[in-house]
Every structure is written in C-alpha cells, then in structure tokens.
Scaffold this motif. Structure first.
Motif, PDB file in Angstrom:
ATOM      1  N   LEU A 112      17.337 -20.573  40.571  1.00 58.59           N
ATOM      2  CA  LEU A 112      17.519 -19.613  41.373  1.00 58.59           C
ATOM      3  C   LEU A 112      16.569 -18.379  41.258  1.00 58.59           C
ATOM      4  O   LEU A 112      17.045 -17.690  40.097  1.00 58.59           O
ATOM      5  N   GLN A 113      15.760 -18.021  41.907  1.00 58.67           N
ATOM      6  CA  GLN A 113      14.635 -16.684  41.662  1.00 58.67           C
ATOM      7  C   GLN A 113      15.054 -15.790  42.657  1.00 58.67           C
ATOM      8  O   GLN A 113      14.909 -15.789  44.017  1.00 58.67           O
ATOM      9  N   LEU A 114      15.249 -14.484  42.398  1.00 60.02           N
ATOM     10  CA  LEU A 114      15.366 -13.081  43.200  1.00 60.02           C
ATOM     11  C   LEU A 114      13.838 -12.395  43.347  1.00 60.02           C
ATOM     12  O   LEU A 114      13.492 -12.179  42.366  1.00 60.02           O
ATOM     13  N   ARG A 115      13.417 -12.311  44.481  1.00 60.79           N
ATOM     14  CA  ARG A 115      12.107 -11.565  44.665  1.00 60.79           C
ATOM     15  C   ARG A 115      12.300 -10.472  45.400  1.00 60.79           C
ATOM     16  O   ARG A 115      11.961 -10.661  46.838  1.00 60.79           O
ATOM     17  N   ILE A 116      12.918  -9.314  45.126  1.00 63.28           N
ATOM     18  CA  ILE A 116      13.243  -8.222  46.180  1.00 63.28           C
ATOM     19  C   ILE A 116      11.987  -7.180  45.880  1.00 63.28           C
ATOM     20  O   ILE A 116      11.795  -6.667  45.027  1.00 63.28           O
ATOM     21  N   ALA A 117      11.629  -6.832  47.402  1.00 60.42           N
ATOM     22  CA  ALA A 117      10.485  -5.491  47.243  1.00 60.42           C
ATOM     23  C   ALA A 117      11.266  -4.421  46.712  1.00 60.42           C
ATOM     24  O   ALA A 117      12.423  -4.227  46.933  1.00 60.42           O
ATOM     25  N   ASP A 118      10.424  -3.588  46.269  1.00 61.35           N
ATOM     26  CA  ASP A 118      10.977  -2.251  45.665  1.00 61.35           C
ATOM     27  C   ASP A 118      11.418  -1.279  46.678  1.00 61.35           C
ATOM     28  O   ASP A 118      10.683  -1.464  47.887  1.00 61.35           O
ATOM     29  N   ASN A 119      12.198  -0.308  46.672  1.00 57.79           N
ATOM     30  CA  ASN A 119      12.622   0.607  47.612  1.00 57.79           C
ATOM     31  C   ASN A 119      12.915   0.005  49.007  1.00 57.79           C
ATOM     32  O   ASN A 119      12.244   0.631  50.004  1.00 57.79           O
ATOM     33  N   LEU A 120      13.614  -0.948  49.049  1.00 55.91           N
ATOM     34  CA  LEU A 120      14.000  -1.547  50.344  1.00 55.91           C
ATOM     35  C   LEU A 120      15.065  -0.560  50.843  1.00 55.91           C
ATOM     36  O   LEU A 120      16.015   0.227  50.266  1.00 55.91           O
ATOM     37  N   PRO A 121      14.945  -0.386  52.168  1.00 56.99           N
ATOM     38  CA  PRO A 121      15.810   0.730  52.791  1.00 56.99           C
ATOM     39  C   PRO A 121      17.232   0.087  53.144  1.00 56.99           C
ATOM     40  O   PRO A 121      17.510  -1.290  53.165  1.00 56.99           O
ATOM     41  N   SER A 122      18.224   0.841  53.189  1.00 55.11           N
ATOM     42  CA  SER A 122      19.317   0.255  53.284  1.00 55.11           C
ATOM     43  C   SER A 122      19.565  -0.139  55.013  1.00 55.11           C
ATOM     44  O   SER A 122      18.770   0.542  55.655  1.00 55.11           O
ATOM     45  N   PHE A 123      20.279  -1.120  55.268  1.00 50.13           N
ATOM     46  CA  PHE A 123      20.321  -1.299  56.849  1.00 50.13           C
ATOM     47  C   PHE A 123      21.955  -1.571  57.013  1.00 50.13           C
ATOM     48  O   PHE A 123      22.623  -2.101  56.367  1.00 50.13           O
ATOM     49  N   ILE A 124      22.158  -1.381  58.428  1.00 48.41           N
ATOM     50  CA  ILE A 124      23.525  -1.747  59.048  1.00 48.41           C
ATOM     51  C   ILE A 124      23.855  -3.139  59.827  1.00 48.41           C
ATOM     52  O   ILE A 124      22.739  -3.464  60.512  1.00 48.41           O
TER      53      ILE A 124
ATOM     54  N   GLU B  45      12.697 -25.066  41.625  1.00 47.89           N
ATOM     55  CA  GLU B  45      12.745 -23.442  42.093  1.00 47.89           C
ATOM     56  C   GLU B  45      13.080 -23.232  43.319  1.00 47.89           C
ATOM     57  O   GLU B  45      12.635 -23.639  44.483  1.00 47.89           O
ATOM     58  N   ILE B  46      14.461 -22.360  43.589  1.00 51.00           N
ATOM     59  CA  ILE B  46      14.593 -21.882  45.012  1.00 51.00           C
ATOM     60  C   ILE B  46      14.456 -20.382  44.758  1.00 51.00           C
ATOM     61  O   ILE B  46      15.025 -19.553  44.003  1.00 51.00           O
ATOM     62  N   ILE B  47      13.921 -19.871  45.865  1.00 47.82           N
ATOM     63  CA  ILE B  47      13.210 -18.583  45.627  1.00 47.82           C
ATOM     64  C   ILE B  47      13.960 -17.740  46.975  1.00 47.82           C
ATOM     65  O   ILE B  47      14.065 -18.269  48.156  1.00 47.82           O
ATOM     66  N   ILE B  48      14.600 -16.556  46.645  1.00 47.42           N
ATOM     67  CA  ILE B  48      15.348 -15.868  47.705  1.00 47.42           C
ATOM     68  C   ILE B  48      14.460 -14.570  47.737  1.00 47.42           C
ATOM     69  O   ILE B  48      14.350 -13.794  46.537  1.00 47.42           O
ATOM     70  N   ALA B  49      13.772 -14.191  48.870  1.00 50.16           N
ATOM     71  CA  ALA B  49      13.111 -12.780  48.986  1.00 50.16           C
ATOM     72  C   ALA B  49      13.552 -12.003  49.883  1.00 50.16           C
ATOM     73  O   ALA B  49      13.819 -12.482  51.031  1.00 50.16           O
ATOM     74  N   ALA B  50      13.027 -10.583  49.791  1.00 55.17           N
ATOM     75  CA  ALA B  50      13.711  -9.920  50.724  1.00 55.17           C
ATOM     76  C   ALA B  50      12.694  -8.773  50.786  1.00 55.17           C
ATOM     77  O   ALA B  50      11.899  -8.238  49.524  1.00 55.17           O
ATOM     78  N   GLN B  51      12.041  -8.240  51.734  1.00 57.32           N
ATOM     79  CA  GLN B  51      11.258  -7.138  52.011  1.00 57.32           C
ATOM     80  C   GLN B  51      11.411  -6.675  53.742  1.00 57.32           C
ATOM     81  O   GLN B  51      11.861  -7.245  54.287  1.00 57.32           O
ATOM     82  N   SER B  52      10.973  -5.256  53.812  1.00 57.42           N
ATOM     83  CA  SER B  52      11.171  -4.701  54.861  1.00 57.42           C
ATOM     84  C   SER B  52       9.748  -4.757  55.864  1.00 57.42           C
ATOM     85  O   SER B  52       8.779  -4.403  55.162  1.00 57.42           O
ATOM     86  N   LYS B  53       9.769  -5.249  57.088  1.00 58.15           N
ATOM     87  CA  LYS B  53       8.527  -5.038  57.777  1.00 58.15           C
ATOM     88  C   LYS B  53       8.733  -4.547  59.004  1.00 58.15           C
ATOM     89  O   LYS B  53       9.649  -4.924  59.952  1.00 58.15           O
ATOM     90  N   ALA B  54       7.893  -3.566  59.347  1.00 59.06           N
ATOM     91  CA  ALA B  54       7.880  -2.608  60.655  1.00 59.06           C
ATOM     92  C   ALA B  54       9.457  -2.346  60.969  1.00 59.06           C
ATOM     93  O   ALA B  54       9.973  -1.340  60.138  1.00 59.06           O
ATOM     94  N   ASN B  55       9.993  -2.817  61.680  1.00 54.90           N
ATOM     95  CA  ASN B  55      11.401  -2.111  62.172  1.00 54.90           C
ATOM     96  C   ASN B  55      12.706  -3.243  61.856  1.00 54.90           C
ATOM     97  O   ASN B  55      13.564  -3.459  62.688  1.00 54.90           O
ATOM     98  N   PHE B  56      12.052  -4.173  60.952  1.00 48.02           N
ATOM     99  CA  PHE B  56      13.282  -5.204  60.774  1.00 48.02           C
ATOM    100  C   PHE B  56      13.182  -5.698  59.380  1.00 48.02           C
ATOM    101  O   PHE B  56      12.266  -5.419  58.314  1.00 48.02           O
ATOM    102  N   MET B  57      14.343  -6.200  58.934  1.00 53.23           N
ATOM    103  CA  MET B  57      14.528  -6.630  57.167  1.00 53.23           C
ATOM    104  C   MET B  57      14.304  -8.240  57.360  1.00 53.23           C
ATOM    105  O   MET B  57      14.875  -8.946  58.283  1.00 53.23           O
ATOM    106  N   GLN B  58      13.416  -8.771  56.676  1.00 56.37           N
ATOM    107  CA  GLN B  58      13.041 -10.118  56.492  1.00 56.37           C
ATOM    108  C   GLN B  58      13.616 -10.688  55.139  1.00 56.37           C
ATOM    109  O   GLN B  58      13.297 -10.054  53.859  1.00 56.37           O
ATOM    110  N   ILE B  59      14.418 -11.658  55.291  1.00 61.40           N
ATOM    111  CA  ILE B  59      15.015 -12.547  54.040  1.00 61.40           C
ATOM    112  C   ILE B  59      14.612 -13.963  54.210  1.00 61.40           C
ATOM    113  O   ILE B  59      14.680 -14.425  55.225  1.00 61.40           O
TER     114      ILE B  59
END
Length: 559
Positions: A436-448, A474-488
């Motif tokens: 399991l691999q985590l690929r999280i973009a830097d400086n992700l905003p918090s969201f509600i 390999e299983i990849i979990i990725a997160a990033q912010s795009k425009a007005n939404f959070m993408q996982i």
C-alpha cells in the motif's frame, strides 16, 4: 387595326330604308343664331370668341375620350386628348368607323347597342358598356363607354360617346379573379378540409375535401347547414365556441364529432382564423378541419395504458416496501446472533492463544499453520463477511429510505489518510501481502465532510482493491486538490474490468462474471454503498480500467 375597314354596323345602317344618308361634316362650336352675333358689338363678339376658344380648349384637353358619331357610326368629331390616348391624331380618326376602335369580339355588341339607341332615340336614353379597345399604340386596353343621342328630334340625330379609361380597374378585376381561381384550385386539391365564412358568420365556401368527407354539396353546407352533421352532444358546445370567436374576432379551435358520408361520426379538429381587408375591416373567417379520430383513440389508449402502468408502479412500490421491510427485519434478526458469534469467536481466539499460542500460528504462512489456526481463520473471516454484508445492506437501506443528516467535521487530509490506512491494515491481515502506497500532494487544504461516511468509502475501495490484486501487488492511495474539490484515488494492478461491465459496476448485488481469479468472493453491495455515500456527500465517483489496472476516482466539494 385598319380604320378604313367597314364595320358590320355600317353595312346594316346602309340597308335601313328609313335612314337618310348625310354627308358627314366635322362639328364646330358656333353660335346658334348668327343674326344675333352680327347685331352684337365688337366687344361682345370678342368675348364670345374668347369663351368659345376656352370651351374648345377645355373640350380638347379634358382627360377623357369624347366622340360624336352619326347614324352610320362614322366619327364626326373627337377631342385631341382622346385621340392622342388612342395613339392617333384627331384628323386620323375623323370619317372613320367608331367600331373599328374596339376589339373584334366587342364590335357586334357595340353595333347592336348603338342601333338600339338610334331606333329608340330619346334625349335621356343612355347606354353604358365596358369594352376592350383595339388600338396597338394606346396604353388603354379597356374603356367604359357612355353613349347618348343628341338632337333626337332632328332628322339626322347624332350620338355623343364618352370613353373613360378603366384598364387599371379591369386588370385589378382580372388579378382578383385569377387569385380567386388559384385559391379555389389550391383549396380543392388540399389534403385537408377547408372552409370560409363571411362577416356575419355564415359559411360561403367549402373545398372538395370537405364535400367528399360529408357527401353533401355546397348548397347543403352553405350558411349554417354544416351544423346538421355535428354530433347532437357536441352541437351546443361547437355553436357557442364558434359564435364567441366571431364576436371577439379571435382564432379558435374546436374538437367535435362530425358525421362522415358513410354515417360514421369522426373526431374533427376545426381551426378558424379571422380575415381582414387591407383597410382593416373584418371580412369573416377562413378555416381548416382535419380528422383526428386516430389521435383521439391513441390518446384514450395511452390514458388507459398510463393508468395501468401507474397501478403497476404502485403495486411494485408496495412490493418494494414489503421487500425492504422484510429484508430490514431479517437483517436485524441476523445481526444479533452474528454479533454474539463474533464475540464468541474472539473469546475462542483468546483461549486458543493461551493454550496453543494461536497468534504465533496465525503469523505463519497459510500452508504451515495448524488445522486449529486454519479453521479459526475461516470461522473469523466468514463471520466478519456476514457482519459486513448485513451492515452494508442496512446502510444502503437507510440511504434509500431516509436522508440522515451529515455529521460534518474538518479533516486534515494528510493525517487522516495515514490513520485510515493504518486502521485498515490492522483489521485486514491478508492485506499485509500487498504494497500500500500513499501519494499525498503537499499543502493540501483541510475540508469539511462527513468523516464517518468518507472512511466507509475508503475502506470499501481498499477492500475491493485487495480482493482483486495478486499478492505483492501495489495499491496506490492518492490525494490532491483540484479547482473547488478534493480528489481521492484508489488504484490497483490485477484484474481488468471489461468496458461492457463498467456501467453496472455500482449496481446492487452485481458481481462481474468470471472476474474473481483469487476466489475472494463478495456480496456486490460494497461499491453500491460507495456510490450512495459519495452522492450523499455531494460528490462523484467514477472508475477506469485498462491494461490490467483499475482506478476509482472520487471527487468531493471543498466548500
């Protein structure tokens, strides 16, 4: 036209025994009693001559054609304007036959009228005719001829003729007549029934399609005769609508039953539109009628079909409610013993660990484990699977029937994802075989969002990825912010989902046929729950699968 050509009337007059031939002479305006002129003073004579010249000028230039003819139809005098209008000089017309100025088809008619005027010579007798000219150089084609006898008491009376140009009027009449003929031709060949009514509301025209439909003639349909074929039950409504429209000069549409020539009543849609003259005066109505019986029958059939479908839908909804109630009841009834079984299994695990060091056995490869360890794992896994099945089903049931309020919390994505993945790995020892691999973009905003629902979604996606990935994948979990939404995103290598199956991947209880090489099993509810929860939080989820790689992409609004 040859002005020297003798006319038939001229020949007829020569054969009259009671007519006296007189040498034609050009008329001149002169005083009747010359003796009185001779006795006038020079001044009076001058004034008289001026008046005569003024009248002569007026006569010559009046915008009409003035002719004087004798009994033989010979022109004795003509005014200058009139001669010019015909394309001649006055001298060319003097001593010519008047009938030769007119078309050959009109000459007999004119000759007869003039002969009758001479035979019944009276001061006030007037003949009115509309005749076509035969003067190639003239712009006039039609004239209105007014003729009267001059000096009927004399032996050789004359006839005065005044001709007024009515060419434009005649051309307008011809155009109108041609237009009416064209309308009637078009109307009678139209595939619909047409009618016209005057300003009083009385019908005065029905086209051939109407007459063929009713089997009646124009006379029978004229006025209000057409109402005789209207169904008795529709006649009052039809009449009231018709009269109301005429009183307000507005367009109308009526649906009524109308008797066909074979006696069958057919449904008719009759549409009428008001007509107005160029000056804006109301001229009546023009309308069309079409047979809409088939449409009416289709409407009745459709209404009956809709009623039947509605009844079936209500029955299906009732059955669906009963099914949901039954499944909910059964699920609750199963949940209690399964909870007890789970607790017993946990207690059994504790006892076996104390007696046979179960945890050490479970850490060994599957083939090297003792029978007790293998049986315990099967018992624990199956119990867990049944509990997950019931929980998923109950959650779906709640999302379908009620909209529970969201429990909103602020999430720091980086920290939260790490905790969820660690929790998943702790609960699912089988997943330790995967990378399991985590690929999280830097400086992700918090969201509600609803943290519990989001965790359920991620756990289900990770469980699904582990089931359909070979050991070591390999299983990849990725997160990033795009425009007005959070993408996982959760992606894994292993089984590729056929393109034809992708649209059904989120359906309840749906499992892809022959797509479980590692025999992991499943209920077909996990991804259905994922989609429901995602929509519940206002987000979207989609899946892509190609080259033996599958990726689920979830997008949730940041605000």
């Amino acid at each position: 036209m040859s002005l020297n050509q003798p006319s038939s009337w001229h020949h007829a007059c020569q054969q009259q025994h009671d007519m006296v031939s007189a040498t034609p002479a050009r008329l001149e305006l002169v005083p009747e009693r010359t003796s009185e002129v001779e006795n006038c003073t020079a001044e009076a004579w001058r004034r008289t001559q001026e008046e005569l010249l003024w009248y002569r000028k007026l006569y010559e230039n009046t915008p009409c054609l003035y002719l004087t003819i004798n009994k033989d139809g010979v022109i004795l005098s003509v005014n200058k304007f009139g001669a010019t209008s015909l394309g001649y000089s006055p001298e060319e017309l003097i001593q010519q036959s008047v009938v030769n100025l007119f078309a050959q088809s009109e000459q007999q008619r004119l000759s007869h009228a003039l002969m009758m005027l001479f035979e019944d010579a009276q001061e006030n007798e007037i003949v009115n005719l509309e005749l076509r000219l035969n003067c190639p150089a003239s712009q006039m084609e039609w004239v209105k001829v007014v003729a009267r006898v001059l000096y009927p008491e004399k032996e050789n009376p004359l006839i005065s003729i005044v001709c007024e140009d009515i060419t434009a009027h005649k051309l307008s009449e011809d155009a109108l007549r041609e237009s009416e003929q064209r309308f009637h031709t078009m109307a009678n060949n139209a595939p619909v029934m047409l009618w016209m009514a005057d300003s009083q509301g009385l019908c005065n025209f029905f086209n051939q399609s109407w007459l063929e439909f009713t089997g009646r003639n124009q006379e029978q349909e004229q006025g209000l005769g057409w109402l005789e074929e209207v169904h008795p039950e529709d006649k009052n409504f039809c009449t009231q609508t018709y009269e109301a429209a005429f009183n307000t000069r507005t367009k109308f549409q009526i649906e009524y039953r109308f008797k066909r020539a074979d006696g069958e009543y057919r449904w008719i849609l009759n549409t009428g539109v008001p007509r107005f003259t160029p000056s804006g005066n109301f001229a009546g109505y023009i309308g069309s009628a079409i047979d809409i019986t088939e449409r009416k029958l289709a409407e009745v059939a459709l209404k009956e079909s809709q009623t039947a479908i509605q009844a079936q839908l209500e029955e299906l909804e009732s059955l669906n409610r009963l099914k949901d109630e039954f499944l909910s009841t059964v699920s609750h009834e199963l949940r209690t013993p399964l909870t007890n079984m789970k607790m017993a299994i946990q207690m059994l695990g504790i006892a076996l660990n104390q007696e046979q060091n179960l945890l050490l056995e479970m850490a060994k490869p599957h083939a090297e484990r003792s029978k007790v360890a293998r049986y315990f794992q099967i018992l624990n896994n199956e119990c867990e699977r049944e509990i997950n099945l019931i929980n998923n089903f109950l959650d779906l049931q709640r999302l379908d029937t009620t909209a529970k309020p969201l429990v909103l919390e602020t999430i720091q994505v980086q920290e939260w994802l790490k905790k969820v993945v660690e929790l998943f790995q702790a609960r699912n020892r089988n997943c330790s075989l995967h990378n399991l691999q985590l690929r999280i973009a830097d400086n992700l905003p918090s969201f509600i969002c609803d943290q519990f629902s989001l965790e359920r979604i991620l756990i289900e996606l990770l469980t699904n990825a582990c089931k359909f990935s070979p050991p070591g994948a390999e299983i990849i979990i990725a997160a990033q912010s795009k425009a007005n939404f959070m993408q996982i995103q959760v992606s894994n290598d292993g089984v590729e989902i056929p393109v034809s199956e992708l649209p059904r991947i989120f359906d309840k209880f749906y499992r892809i046929p022959s797509n479980d090489p590692w025999k992991q099993g499943g209920t077909g509810l996990g991804l259905a729950l994922v989609q429901k929860l995602t929509k519940y939080m206002g987000g979207t989820i989609k899946v892509e699968s190609e080259s033996n790689r599958t990726c689920f992409t979830m997008q949730l609004p940041l605000a």
